[in-house]
Design a protein around this motif. Structure first.
Motif, short mmCIF file in Angstrom:
data_model
loop_
_atom_site.label_atom_id
_atom_site.label_comp_id
_atom_site.label_asym_id
_atom_site.label_seq_id
_atom_site.Cartn_x
_atom_site.Cartn_y
_atom_site.Cartn_z
N GLU A 8 -5.19 7.39 -0.32
CA GLU A 8 -4.53 7.57 -1.62
C GLU A 8 -3.01 7.59 -1.45
OE1 GLU A 8 -4.51 10.60 -5.49
OE2 GLU A 8 -5.80 11.01 -3.76
N LEU A 9 -2.55 8.33 -0.45
CA LEU A 9 -1.11 8.40 -0.19
C LEU A 9 -0.56 7.03 0.17
CD1 LEU A 9 -0.93 11.72 1.87
CD2 LEU A 9 0.01 11.33 -0.41
N ASP A 10 -1.26 6.33 1.05
CA ASP A 10 -0.81 4.99 1.46
C ASP A 10 -0.72 4.06 0.25
OD1 ASP A 10 -0.61 5.78 4.05
OD2 ASP A 10 -2.46 4.83 4.74
N GLY A 11 -1.71 4.16 -0.64
CA GLY A 11 -1.71 3.31 -1.83
C GLY A 11 -0.53 3.59 -2.74
N LEU A 12 -0.24 4.87 -2.95
CA LEU A 12 0.89 5.24 -3.82
C LEU A 12 2.21 4.77 -3.22
CD1 LEU A 12 -0.20 8.86 -4.82
CD2 LEU A 12 0.01 6.92 -6.36
N TYR A 13 2.37 4.95 -1.93
CA TYR A 13 3.63 4.55 -1.30
C TYR A 13 3.75 3.03 -1.20
CZ TYR A 13 4.75 9.39 -0.18
OH TYR A 13 5.07 10.72 -0.27
N ARG A 14 2.63 2.33 -1.07
CA ARG A 14 2.66 0.87 -1.07
C ARG A 14 3.14 0.35 -2.42
NH1 ARG A 14 3.32 -3.07 0.40
NH2 ARG A 14 1.56 -4.37 -0.16
N GLU A 15 2.63 0.95 -3.50
CA GLU A 15 3.07 0.56 -4.84
C GLU A 15 4.57 0.78 -4.98
OE1 GLU A 15 0.78 1.72 -8.35
OE2 GLU A 15 -0.82 2.38 -7.00
#
Length: 363
Positions: A51-58
């Motif tokens: 979830e964290l990786d996804g948010l930071y990727r966005e």
């Protein structure tokens, strides 16, 4: 006290107590004891990390999109300023030539040069010379008129270019505004991610850090470029971690990037106190005397591509299919990069993210 009255009071108390007890025993709605909500619930550490990786990727995708829009608009602003200056010079030149041609024509047709030529033809000892001078005067006037017309044409063309550039700038500013709005929305996501991290319990934080170490170890084993299976790295080490100093501009770029370790990631930043991913790589190569495009996508499109197996210190490794992250290869299967909000410039395994390709500045 009357015995009868006392008996009635006792019976009344017993009845009341019995009623209260009966009410207490009647089933009713149950309520949980209020407590602090657990934002992660039963999520596993792997789910939290994803979830964290996804948010930071966005956030990074939005960062690079805004950076690209901002860079294009800034370049267009400079171009428009240059065109406006050129147009002003052209207009001044045309006005000067127009005035000069008009003055020359008025002088001749009022009897200036032409009248003097007529007198010389009638009374002079050298009529051939007078005719020759008159011909030269007319030729000079025609040339002046031709130059003036040419300059007017050039001015008109420059005016059209300026109008077109102004229109393009309006469109680019609109695009920049859209990207800025998207950036603001992404900042909310960054805040969400930071809230998630700050809300983790100590044990969860420890497990998350351990998971990241395991992923980094796994990434090192996946590296297939130069230095695969090699040892550690140091500033300016060559391919394979052999300790060969990177030479020339590449060495300067690596040294600069390594000197930024510990400085915070701030999106849109190009130093000197903070950087985003492409801000770090562009600043490093600018310090080495070879300016490169500002964004990771422009770096991928505009720089010379080399094979992964040929990667050398100073090369840039571009990540993800949309080219939205970049790090600088430093040898030994390692990169130096600005990872994401909340982190600082650091080294990491080159294979810790999905590699799109490698580009080499300065060639």
């Amino acid at each position: 006290m009357n015995v009868s009255t006392g008996g009635r009071r006792l019976r009344s108390r017993v009845t009341t107590a019995t009623l209260l007890l009966a009410i207490a025993l009647i089933p009713g709605p149950s309520y949980a004891t209020p407590s602090e909500p657990d934002p992660q619930g039963d999520k596993s550490i792997e789910d939290i990390r994803a979830e964290l990786d996804g948010l930071y990727r966005e956030a990074e995708v939005a960062t690079e999109a805004y950076n690209a829009a901002d860079e294009k608009a800034a370049k267009q602003e400079k171009r428009l300023t240059s065109l406006k200056k050129g147009l002003a010079r052209a207009e001044s030149r045309v006005d000067d030539l127009h005035d000069l041609a008009g003055a020359a024509a008025r002088t001749q047709y009022r009897g200036g040069d032409l009248a003097a030529t007529g007198i010389q033809l009638l009374l002079g000892d050298h009529p051939d010379q007078a005719l020759d001078e008159a011909s030269q005067a007319r030729q000079a006037l025609r040339s002046l008129v031709n130059v003036s017309e040419t300059q007017q044409t050039a001015r008109a063309q420059l005016s059209r270019q300026t109008d077109t550039a102004a229109k393009e700038l309006r469109e680019l500013n609109s695009s920049r505004a859209d990207k800025a709005e998207a950036k603001q929305k992404i900042e909310v996501k960054i805040a969400e991610a930071e809230q998630i991290e700050s809300g983790l319990e100590k044990e969860q934080t420890r497990k998350l850090a351990q998971l990241e170490k395991e992923k980094a170890k796994e990434a090192r084993s996946k590296w297939t470029g130069t230095g695969a299976g090699g040892g550690g790295t140091s500033t300016g080490t060559g391919a394979g971690g052999s300790g060969t100093k990177a030479s020339g501009a590449a060495g300067k770029a690596v040294d600069f990037a390594m000197a930024q370790i510990g400085k915070p990631y701030v999106w849109g930043a190009v130093g000197p106190s903070s950087y985003d991913c492409s801000g770090l790589t562009s600043a490093a190569w600018a310090a080495a005397g070879h300016p490169i495009p500002r964004t990771s996508q422009a770096q991928w499109q505009g720089l010379t591509r080399v094979g992964l197996a040929s990667a050398q210190p100073g090369d840039l490794i571009i990540y993800y299919s949309d080219a939205t992250h970049v790090g600088m290869y430093i040898g030994g299967g390692q990169i130096v990069h600005a990872p994401r909000p909340g982190r600082t410039v650091t080294t990491a395994p080159a294979a810790s993210m999905s590699i799109l390709g490698v580009v080499r500045p300065g060639v």
